[in-house]
Design a protein around this motif. Sequence first.
Motif, PDB file in Angstrom:
ATOM      1  N   GLU A   1       1.227  -0.794  -0.029  1.00 56.45           N
ATOM      2  CA  GLU A   1      -0.192  -0.537  -0.235  1.00 56.45           C
ATOM      3  C   GLU A   1       1.276   1.331  -0.022  1.00 56.45           C
ATOM      4  O   GLU A   1      -0.183   2.136  -0.438  1.00 56.45           O
ATOM      5  CB  GLU A   1      -0.480  -0.227   1.644  1.00 56.45           C
ATOM      6  CG  GLU A   1      -1.901  -1.239   1.124  1.00 56.45           C
ATOM      7  CD  GLU A   1      -3.135  -1.569   2.716  1.00 56.45           C
ATOM      8  OE1 GLU A   1      -3.504  -2.177   2.227  1.00 56.45           O
ATOM      9  OE2 GLU A   1      -2.393  -0.941   3.642  1.00 56.45           O
TER      10      GLU A   1
ATOM     11  N   ASP B   1      -2.461   3.594  -5.060  1.00 53.29           N
ATOM     12  CA  ASP B   1      -3.548   4.090  -5.807  1.00 53.29           C
ATOM     13  C   ASP B   1      -4.163   2.481  -5.782  1.00 53.29           C
ATOM     14  O   ASP B   1      -6.008   3.023  -5.293  1.00 53.29           O
ATOM     15  CB  ASP B   1      -3.208   3.335  -7.186  1.00 53.29           C
ATOM     16  CG  ASP B   1      -2.408   4.795  -7.891  1.00 53.29           C
ATOM     17  OD1 ASP B   1      -2.725   5.348  -6.820  1.00 53.29           O
ATOM     18  OD2 ASP B   1      -2.355   5.043  -8.941  1.00 53.29           O
TER      19      ASP B   1
ATOM     20  N   ASN C   1      -8.714   1.279  -1.418  1.00 54.19           N
ATOM     21  CA  ASN C   1      -9.278   1.593  -1.426  1.00 54.19           C
ATOM     22  C   ASN C   1     -10.813   2.026  -0.314  1.00 54.19           C
ATOM     23  O   ASN C   1     -10.228   1.701   1.217  1.00 54.19           O
ATOM     24  CB  ASN C   1      -9.688   0.142  -2.250  1.00 54.19           C
ATOM     25  CG  ASN C   1     -10.263  -1.254  -1.248  1.00 54.19           C
ATOM     26  OD1 ASN C   1      -9.682  -1.640   0.118  1.00 54.19           O
ATOM     27  ND2 ASN C   1     -10.120  -3.007  -1.538  1.00 54.19           N
ATOM     28  N   GLY C   2     -11.501   1.319   0.005  1.00 53.39           N
ATOM     29  CA  GLY C   2     -12.355   1.625   1.167  1.00 53.39           C
ATOM     30  C   GLY C   2     -12.324   1.441   2.033  1.00 53.39           C
ATOM     31  O   GLY C   2     -12.589   1.279   3.211  1.00 53.39           O
TER      32      GLY C   2
ATOM     33  N   ARG D   1      -9.466  -1.091   2.857  1.00 50.25           N
ATOM     34  CA  ARG D   1      -8.235  -1.225   3.307  1.00 50.25           C
ATOM     35  C   ARG D   1      -7.985  -0.112   4.215  1.00 50.25           C
ATOM     36  O   ARG D   1      -7.422   0.685   5.396  1.00 50.25           O
ATOM     37  CB  ARG D   1      -7.258  -0.584   2.049  1.00 50.25           C
ATOM     38  CG  ARG D   1      -6.996  -2.412   1.434  1.00 50.25           C
ATOM     39  CD  ARG D   1      -6.075  -1.825  -0.384  1.00 50.25           C
ATOM     40  NE  ARG D   1      -6.056  -3.111  -0.686  1.00 50.25           N
ATOM     41  CZ  ARG D   1      -5.437  -3.924  -0.896  1.00 50.25           C
ATOM     42  NH1 ARG D   1      -3.876  -3.736   0.086  1.00 50.25           N
ATOM     43  NH2 ARG D   1      -4.360  -4.972  -1.329  1.00 50.25           N
ATOM     44  N   ARG D   2      -8.765   1.463   3.555  1.00 49.13           N
ATOM     45  CA  ARG D   2      -8.641   2.616   4.326  1.00 49.13           C
ATOM     46  C   ARG D   2      -9.610   2.542   5.440  1.00 49.13           C
ATOM     47  O   ARG D   2      -8.774   3.037   6.830  1.00 49.13           O
ATOM     48  CB  ARG D   2      -9.543   3.895   3.129  1.00 49.13           C
ATOM     49  CG  ARG D   2      -8.845   4.508   2.522  1.00 49.13           C
ATOM     50  CD  ARG D   2      -9.962   5.060   1.533  1.00 49.13           C
ATOM     51  NE  ARG D   2      -9.405   5.331   0.271  1.00 49.13           N
ATOM     52  CZ  ARG D   2      -8.750   6.607  -0.391  1.00 49.13           C
ATOM     53  NH1 ARG D   2      -9.283   7.654   0.150  1.00 49.13           N
ATOM     54  NH2 ARG D   2      -8.474   6.251  -1.581  1.00 49.13           N
TER      55      ARG D   2
END
Length: 443
Positions: free
Chosen positions: A382, A387, A390-391, A393-394
């Motif tokens: 990451e 890039d 994603n959601g 992971r956030r």
Amino acid sequence: MFDNLSLKLDKAFKTLKGQGSITEVNVATTMKEIRRALIDADVNYKVAKDVTDEIKEKALGQDVLTAVSPGQLLTKITNDELTQLMGGSHEDINIKGSPAVILISGLQGSGKTTFSGKLANMLKKQGNTVMLAACDIYRPAAIDQLKVLGEQIGVEVYAEPENKNAVQIANNAIKAAKDGGKKVLIVDTAGRLAVDEEMMNEISDLKKALDPSETLFVVDSMTGQDAVNTAKTFNERLNFDGVVLTKLDGDTRGGAAISIRRVVEKPIKFISHGEKMEAIDKFHPDRMANRILGMGDVVSLVEKAQQNFDEEEARRLNKKIRKNQFDFDDFLSQLEQIKKMGNIKDLMGMIPGMGKALKDIDVDDDSFKPIEAIIRSMTTEERATPDIINGSRRARIAKGSGTSVQQVNNLIKQFGDMRKMMKTMNKMGGGKRGLAALNPFGR
């Protein structure tokens, strides 16, 4: 450090706004405000009066140019007078000898031991071989403290914990430094009160026995005008070569820094702030005058950057930026290097105009902690390829770093914007010219 003085001087200069010329009448009010500001900052009253009299005399003899306002002209004259008051120009320490002996003296609690470590670190970075000598035979933790600092900066410490003869320890340290091929020996001594005759005799005996190439008097700037009086008493006994002002990051009015040179007639050679071993600067009167008058100190800021930024790392980073490969690991590396430069608010105060803007804002090293926590909560993949975040992971990164998803989103967005800017600059400048535009010190 000089926030209150800076604001009061700025207010004093504003009294001349709208005036077409400098006259006896309108300058009198400004001089009164400047004198009051200096006295409030704990500057010696006689020194404050002499300085404002000198400023007034020079101001009344000046013709005001059309392109320069009276306030601007008076600021320039005040800047020149403050510079002269604090010594005019920087005076370096003398490190001649084999080894060069630097004797550190001062009051109890003035920060001598910490300064000794900082000075050793600075001299080592300049290519000198350095040894520290623990000659404080009274404070129980003094020897241990110096040993910890020595280990931290990779400098040998000479100590004889059982010996209670400071002169003997110092002489043995000189022999050890010679045998070890050291260029500089820094002798840390016990703090003493100017009224303690026995302790004052000991430091005098130390100076006679060692014949140091440099004797420095360390003074806590938070003691205000008392610092000047104490320096005067010590100078009468030691005839020291220079002054070190410590704790300039504290809630101090700064009067000692302004008036100590005029009263004691010895130069301020170093200023110390904070506990980091890098938090030490050579004292430049002109730069300090600029900071007091809110003009910043870009030269010192650039010097700090040069001292703390690794050239090899800079070349590696430059190469990655040109290839549009700058990632979160690189960003984290840059944060670490910036933190090495010292207190963040102090650094930002060196940028012209920023000191006033930051007056009521709390900015410190902790400001970086949420950013560092977010980056460290990312996987290796990451960090290298933002890039893919994603959601889900956030959400995981936010939970792992103790921050909110919004904070993670903001950092990723800002990082993305920065990468786009780097890409654009690469296309525009084709290398150095484009990258120069990203320099935070040049914008």
